[in-house]
Scaffold this motif. Structure first.
Motif, PDB file in Angstrom:
ATOM      1  N   ASP A   1      37.820 -10.559 -27.699  1.00 29.35           N
ATOM      2  CA  ASP A   1      37.313 -10.369 -29.045  1.00 29.35           C
ATOM      3  C   ASP A   1      36.595  -9.031 -29.111  1.00 29.35           C
ATOM      4  N   VAL A   2      36.729  -8.364 -30.232  1.00 23.06           N
ATOM      5  CA  VAL A   2      36.232  -6.996 -30.339  1.00 23.06           C
ATOM      6  C   VAL A   2      34.715  -6.924 -30.233  1.00 23.06           C
ATOM      7  N   HIS A   3      34.239  -5.972 -29.444  1.00 21.81           N
ATOM      8  CA  HIS A   3      32.835  -5.610 -29.367  1.00 21.81           C
ATOM      9  C   HIS A   3      32.735  -4.153 -29.801  1.00 21.81           C
ATOM     10  N   ILE A   4      31.655  -3.794 -30.440  1.00 29.58           N
ATOM     11  CA  ILE A   4      31.540  -2.456 -31.013  1.00 29.58           C
ATOM     12  C   ILE A   4      30.225  -1.830 -30.585  1.00 29.58           C
TER      13      ILE A   4
ATOM     14  N   TRP B   1      41.360  -8.296 -17.315  1.00 34.80           N
ATOM     15  CA  TRP B   1      42.654  -8.736 -16.803  1.00 34.80           C
ATOM     16  C   TRP B   1      43.740  -7.715 -17.130  1.00 34.80           C
ATOM     17  N   THR B   2      43.724  -7.165 -18.337  1.00 35.39           N
ATOM     18  CA  THR B   2      44.702  -6.146 -18.714  1.00 35.39           C
ATOM     19  C   THR B   2      44.557  -4.917 -17.833  1.00 35.39           C
ATOM     20  N   ARG B   3      43.316  -4.495 -17.588  1.00 32.64           N
ATOM     21  CA  ARG B   3      43.085  -3.312 -16.765  1.00 32.64           C
ATOM     22  C   ARG B   3      43.530  -3.546 -15.324  1.00 32.64           C
ATOM     23  N   LEU B   4      43.224  -4.727 -14.790  1.00 35.89           N
ATOM     24  CA  LEU B   4      43.598  -5.031 -13.413  1.00 35.89           C
ATOM     25  C   LEU B   4      45.113  -5.028 -13.232  1.00 35.89           C
ATOM     26  N   THR B   5      45.816  -5.721 -14.133  1.00 39.69           N
ATOM     27  CA  THR B   5      47.273  -5.779 -14.002  1.00 39.69           C
ATOM     28  C   THR B   5      47.905  -4.411 -14.219  1.00 39.69           C
ATOM     29  N   HIS B   6      47.338  -3.600 -15.103  1.00 42.07           N
ATOM     30  CA  HIS B   6      47.851  -2.255 -15.327  1.00 42.07           C
ATOM     31  C   HIS B   6      47.865  -1.463 -14.023  1.00 42.07           C
ATOM     32  N   TRP B   7      46.758  -1.497 -13.287  1.00 37.18           N
ATOM     33  CA  TRP B   7      46.663  -0.711 -12.053  1.00 37.18           C
ATOM     34  C   TRP B   7      47.483  -1.327 -10.932  1.00 37.18           C
ATOM     35  N   ILE B   8      47.603  -2.644 -10.894  1.00 41.44           N
ATOM     36  CA  ILE B   8      48.473  -3.281  -9.895  1.00 41.44           C
ATOM     37  C   ILE B   8      49.915  -2.853 -10.128  1.00 41.44           C
ATOM     38  N   TRP B   9      50.360  -2.869 -11.394  1.00 43.35           N
ATOM     39  CA  TRP B   9      51.724  -2.444 -11.699  1.00 43.35           C
ATOM     40  C   TRP B   9      51.929  -0.969 -11.391  1.00 43.35           C
ATOM     41  N   ALA B  10      50.946  -0.140 -11.700  1.00 46.58           N
ATOM     42  CA  ALA B  10      51.080   1.292 -11.450  1.00 46.58           C
ATOM     43  C   ALA B  10      51.257   1.566  -9.959  1.00 46.58           C
TER      44      ALA B  10
ATOM     45  N   GLY C   1      30.712   8.093 -33.950  1.00 43.07           N
ATOM     46  CA  GLY C   1      31.980   7.558 -33.504  1.00 43.07           C
ATOM     47  C   GLY C   1      31.769   6.111 -33.083  1.00 43.07           C
ATOM     48  N   THR C   2      32.857   5.373 -32.870  1.00 42.07           N
ATOM     49  CA  THR C   2      32.759   3.957 -32.550  1.00 42.07           C
ATOM     50  C   THR C   2      33.484   3.658 -31.261  1.00 42.07           C
ATOM     51  N   LEU C   3      32.791   2.997 -30.340  1.00 34.73           N
ATOM     52  CA  LEU C   3      33.417   2.499 -29.126  1.00 34.73           C
ATOM     53  C   LEU C   3      33.724   1.023 -29.322  1.00 34.73           C
ATOM     54  N   VAL C   4      34.964   0.645 -29.088  1.00 38.96           N
ATOM     55  CA  VAL C   4      35.354  -0.763 -29.185  1.00 38.96           C
ATOM     56  C   VAL C   4      35.893  -1.207 -27.832  1.00 38.96           C
ATOM     57  N   TYR C   5      35.697  -2.478 -27.531  1.00 45.50           N
ATOM     58  CA  TYR C   5      36.185  -3.030 -26.269  1.00 45.50           C
ATOM     59  C   TYR C   5      37.657  -3.357 -26.456  1.00 45.50           C
ATOM     60  N   ARG C   6      38.518  -2.444 -25.992  1.00 39.81           N
ATOM     61  CA  ARG C   6      39.942  -2.524 -26.307  1.00 39.81           C
ATOM     62  C   ARG C   6      40.763  -3.226 -25.220  1.00 39.81           C
ATOM     63  N   GLN C   7      40.411  -3.025 -23.956  1.00 38.73           N
ATOM     64  CA  GLN C   7      41.210  -3.568 -22.864  1.00 38.73           C
ATOM     65  C   GLN C   7      40.377  -4.556 -22.053  1.00 38.73           C
ATOM     66  N   SER C   8      40.856  -5.779 -21.928  1.00 46.68           N
ATOM     67  CA  SER C   8      40.144  -6.779 -21.141  1.00 46.68           C
ATOM     68  C   SER C   8      40.245  -6.444 -19.658  1.00 46.68           C
TER      69      SER C   8
ATOM     70  N   LEU D   1      41.556   7.354 -20.481  1.00 48.98           N
ATOM     71  CA  LEU D   1      41.234   6.916 -19.129  1.00 48.98           C
ATOM     72  C   LEU D   1      40.044   5.956 -19.140  1.00 48.98           C
ATOM     73  N   ARG D   2      39.035   6.249 -19.974  1.00 47.34           N
ATOM     74  CA  ARG D   2      37.891   5.348 -20.075  1.00 47.34           C
ATOM     75  C   ARG D   2      38.349   3.962 -20.534  1.00 47.34           C
ATOM     76  N   SER D   3      39.296   3.922 -21.439  1.00 47.91           N
ATOM     77  CA  SER D   3      39.774   2.647 -21.959  1.00 47.91           C
ATOM     78  C   SER D   3      40.394   1.789 -20.864  1.00 47.91           C
ATOM     79  N   ILE D   4      41.217   2.401 -20.003  1.00 52.72           N
ATOM     80  CA  ILE D   4      41.926   1.613 -19.005  1.00 52.72           C
ATOM     81  C   ILE D   4      41.095   1.407 -17.749  1.00 52.72           C
ATOM     82  N   VAL D   5      39.946   2.087 -17.630  1.00 48.87           N
ATOM     83  CA  VAL D   5      39.050   1.888 -16.487  1.00 48.87           C
ATOM     84  C   VAL D   5      37.901   0.950 -16.857  1.00 48.87           C
ATOM     85  N   THR D   6      37.276   1.197 -18.003  1.00 47.27           N
ATOM     86  CA  THR D   6      36.105   0.399 -18.399  1.00 47.27           C
ATOM     87  C   THR D   6      36.413  -0.598 -19.516  1.00 47.27           C
ATOM     88  N   GLY D   7      37.478  -0.382 -20.264  1.00 50.97           N
ATOM     89  CA  GLY D   7      37.810  -1.237 -21.404  1.00 50.97           C
ATOM     90  C   GLY D   7      37.344  -0.683 -22.727  1.00 50.97           C
TER      91      GLY D   7
END
Length: 292
Positions: free
Chosen positions: A3-6, A29-38, A20-27, A268-274
């Protein structure tokens, strides 16, 4: 996605006072699987090229050899009066690829091999080690993909974030035009091109890679004898496997170019921190990019 956090933060990148607005875009689990696949795909690519080098030729059909005229790609080397030459033959048309494909140099020594040493794991010709590395990371990818699909279906991530809606398809021409002009709209939601690209990789290319890989396995041929035939034969499965690899490499190149063009620090911040910085919402819009 969760669920979105702002968070509201000054937009230092633009120099404007408007927040500007920071939103929690990547959970997580999404970040972990992204790097495992990479990581898995990286080792699968280089070890796969090692396996390909054992017989750097692709065919269509079930069998190959001198009695069949079904070659579509070959990487070869030959001696000529001017010295050794490497070439690639595609649908019967020959291209000189000396130094890269067919023939490359190792310590100033010309070596006949499909892909050069720097592009394979291990760098020297070792089919057995290449197969061990390839299958190890292939099974990691398969297990992670199956678990991700089950979890994403259960938590609604597929329906909510990846499935293209009718309004997404209506926006497709505009999204294409914006990307061509390198104008990006940074919202919490994926745009239409992202949904189509990620969906193509997750639901077409990766399953095709898995099925064609299984079709080439003698063990799986015994367990599922109809799989290779369903894919057009063992040689067609090998060629399809190679073609899917090329498409994945193409996706990776475009993916990296889009990250650089859209703002690498933010991406990069999105896929590392969410956390992902979105554009200030236009009048009548929310941070998701939809009308309020």
């Amino acid at each position: 996605m969760d669920d979105v956090h702002i968070r509201e933060m000054p937009d230092a990148a633009s120099g404007h006072a408007e927040a500007g607005t920071l939103v929690y875009r990547q959970s997580a689990w999404t970040r972990l699987t992204h790097w495992i696949w990479a990581v898995s795909l990286f080792f699968m690519l280089l070890s796969g090229l090692q396996i390909f080098n054992a017989h750097p030729t692709l065919y269509i059909g079930d069998q190959s050899g001198f009695g069949f005229d079904n070659e579509i790609l070959a990487m070869r080397a030959e001696n000529t009066p001017e010295g050794p030459v490497g070439y690639t033959r595609v649908f019967g048309r020959r291209f000189d690829t000396s130094g890269v494909l067919g023939l490359s140099w190792v310590d100033d020594t010309p070596v006949g091999r499909g892909f050069p040493a720097w592009a394979t794991i291990p760098s020297y010709q070792d089919l057995a080690t290449g197969r061990v590395v390839h299958f190890f990371f292939a099974w990691i990818l398969v297990v992670t993909l199956v678990v991700w699909l089950a979890a994403s279906f259960a938590n609604g991530h597929l329906r909510r974030d990846l499935a293209p809606r009718l309004e997404d398809l209506r926006r497709l021409p505009g999204d294409i035009a914006s990307h061509v002009r390198l104008r990006f709209h940074r919202t919490r939601e994926y745009n239409t091109l992202q949904k189509l690209a990620y969906g193509g990789v997750l639901f077409i290319l990766l399953p095709l890679m898995i099925l064609t890989g299984l079709a080439m396995s003698p063990t799986m041929n015994a367990a599922i004898p109809f799989l290779a035939d369903a894919l057009g034969g063992r040689q067609t499965a090998r060629t399809s496997h190679f073609a899917a690899m090329l498409l994945l490499v193409g996706f990776f190149i475009i993916h990296m170019l889009m990250i650089l063009a859209a703002g690498p620090i933010n991406e990069l911040r999105s896929i590392v921190t969410g956390w992902y910085r979105t554009d200030p919402p236009a009048n009548g819009e929310t941070n998701s990019g939809r009308s309020a």
